[in-house]
Enzyme design. Structure first.
Site, mmCIF file in Angstrom:
data_model
loop_
_atom_site.group_PDB
_atom_site.id
_atom_site.type_symbol
_atom_site.label_atom_id
_atom_site.label_comp_id
_atom_site.label_asym_id
_atom_site.label_seq_id
_atom_site.Cartn_x
_atom_site.Cartn_y
_atom_site.Cartn_z
ATOM 1 C CE LYS A 1 -2.348 -1.230 3.707
ATOM 2 N NZ LYS A 1 -1.666 -2.451 3.953
ATOM 3 N NE ARG B 1 -4.445 -1.691 10.001
ATOM 4 C CZ ARG B 1 -3.299 -1.051 9.708
ATOM 5 N NH1 ARG B 1 -3.359 0.342 9.120
ATOM 6 N NH2 ARG B 1 -2.179 -1.650 9.559
ATOM 7 N NE ARG C 1 7.389 -3.031 6.269
ATOM 8 C CZ ARG C 1 6.017 -2.730 5.995
ATOM 9 N NH1 ARG C 1 5.423 -2.274 4.740
ATOM 10 N NH2 ARG C 1 5.200 -2.896 7.138
ATOM 11 N NE ARG D 1 6.290 -0.476 10.771
ATOM 12 C CZ ARG D 1 5.133 -0.478 9.844
ATOM 13 N NH1 ARG D 1 5.102 0.278 8.600
ATOM 14 N NH2 ARG D 1 4.299 -1.187 10.427
ATOM 15 N NE ARG E 1 1.934 -5.346 11.347
ATOM 16 C CZ ARG E 1 3.189 -4.948 10.642
ATOM 17 N NH1 ARG E 1 4.288 -5.638 10.959
ATOM 18 N NH2 ARG E 1 3.159 -4.164 9.513
HETATM 19 P P1 AMP Z 1 0.568 0.169 9.282
HETATM 20 O O1 AMP Z 1 1.870 1.354 9.251
HETATM 21 O O2 AMP Z 1 -0.396 0.641 8.539
HETATM 22 O O3 AMP Z 1 1.073 -1.224 9.078
HETATM 23 O O4 AMP Z 1 0.232 0.359 10.800
HETATM 24 C C1 AMP Z 1 1.051 0.073 11.748
HETATM 25 C C2 AMP Z 1 0.169 -0.094 13.078
HETATM 26 O O5 AMP Z 1 -0.477 1.119 13.477
HETATM 27 C C3 AMP Z 1 -0.914 -1.101 13.036
HETATM 28 O O6 AMP Z 1 -0.397 -2.547 13.337
HETATM 29 C C4 AMP Z 1 -1.876 -0.482 14.119
HETATM 30 O O7 AMP Z 1 -1.318 -1.015 15.305
HETATM 31 C C5 AMP Z 1 -1.824 0.700 13.915
HETATM 32 N N1 AMP Z 1 -2.640 1.481 13.026
HETATM 33 C C6 AMP Z 1 -2.560 2.020 11.703
HETATM 34 N N2 AMP Z 1 -3.347 2.353 11.166
HETATM 35 C C7 AMP Z 1 -4.773 1.996 12.047
HETATM 36 C C8 AMP Z 1 -5.884 2.242 11.854
HETATM 37 N N3 AMP Z 1 -6.602 2.716 10.898
HETATM 38 N N4 AMP Z 1 -6.677 1.562 12.912
HETATM 39 C C9 AMP Z 1 -6.158 1.143 13.978
HETATM 40 N N5 AMP Z 1 -4.836 0.895 14.077
HETATM 41 C C10 AMP Z 1 -4.164 1.570 12.930
#
Ligand code: AMP
Length: 190
Positions: free
Chosen positions: A14, A89, A128, A134, A146
């Site tokens: 994404k 999400r 990654r 991260r 996740r």
């Molecule tokens: P990402 O960078 O999109 O993979 O997000 C990393 C982490 O941030 C996720 O595993 C969640 O803990 C949190 N997170 C990101 N976006 C959301 C969302 N829209 N709703 C809830 N948690 C989020």
């Protein structure tokens, strides 16, 4: 306005495809993951709270991310459109996003979902993790958590947009360029 939801599990591509969409269509990129990591690096109270959940691979509460998105929509009033990456999400987030956009006389144009197998996702995220630094990319257990959160809470969001006839799925395996070509074709029909 062109408002795209780029959808898919963690590691689907994404972020990469969002960058390409921004360049081509001049949209504003709204990634809740990036916004949360920004809060963490600034050491805010919100960031501290979110970090615990993110490190475990658990979603942060809906009101937190909805509030962040609402602020960003308000501070980018003249945008040509937005790419929502990693948001919504949950179905509650999708409903809130519809309401926020409606109050600005706008709407989601479409959702594009990147489809990638679970095995490939785990492999990509571990790779990654070597560069991203991260914590949530480095630990196989957190990665699986996740993906489980995605399957349990996020996958139903696709139906929300299918019911509005706004859903298109794209094969997320292959070269970044060929995936982007397909996304661009879909985008131009919206
Ligand atoms: P990402 O960078 O999109 O993979 O997000 C990393 C982490 O941030 C996720 O595993 C969640 O803990 C949190 N997170 C990101 N976006 C959301 C969302 N829209 N709703 C809830 N948690 C989020």
């Amino acid at each position: 306005m062109l408002n795209l939801v780029l959808f898919g599990p963690p590691g689907a591509g994404k972020g990469t495809q969002s960058q390409k969409l921004i360049e081509k269509y001049g949209l504003i990129h709204l990634s809740t993951g990036d916004l949360l990591r920004g809060e963490i690096s600034q050491g805010t109270a919100l960031g501290l709270e979110a970090k615990k959940l993110m490190d475990e691979g658990i979603l942060v509460p809906d009101h937190v991310v909805i509030g962040m998105i609402s602020n960003k929509l308000d501070s980018n009033k003249d945008a040509r459109g937005f790419i929502f990456d990693g948001f919504p999400r949950t179905v509650a987030q999708a409903i809130a996003l519809d309401e926020l956009l409606k109050s600005k006389n706008s709407a989601i144009s479409g959702m594009i979902a990147l489809e990638v197998s679970d095995t490939e996702l785990e492999h990509r995220l571990l790779l990654r993790g070597k560069d991203s630094g991260r914590a949530d990319d480095a630990n196989p257990e957190v990665i699986r958590k996740r993906i489980k959160e995605y399957n349990d809470k996020t996958a139903p969001v696709a139906d929300f947009y299918k019911n509005q006839n706004k859903f298109t799925s794209v094969n997320g395996s292959g070269s970044k360029e060929s995936i982007f070509d397909t996304i661009a074709v879909v985008t131009e029909t919206l």
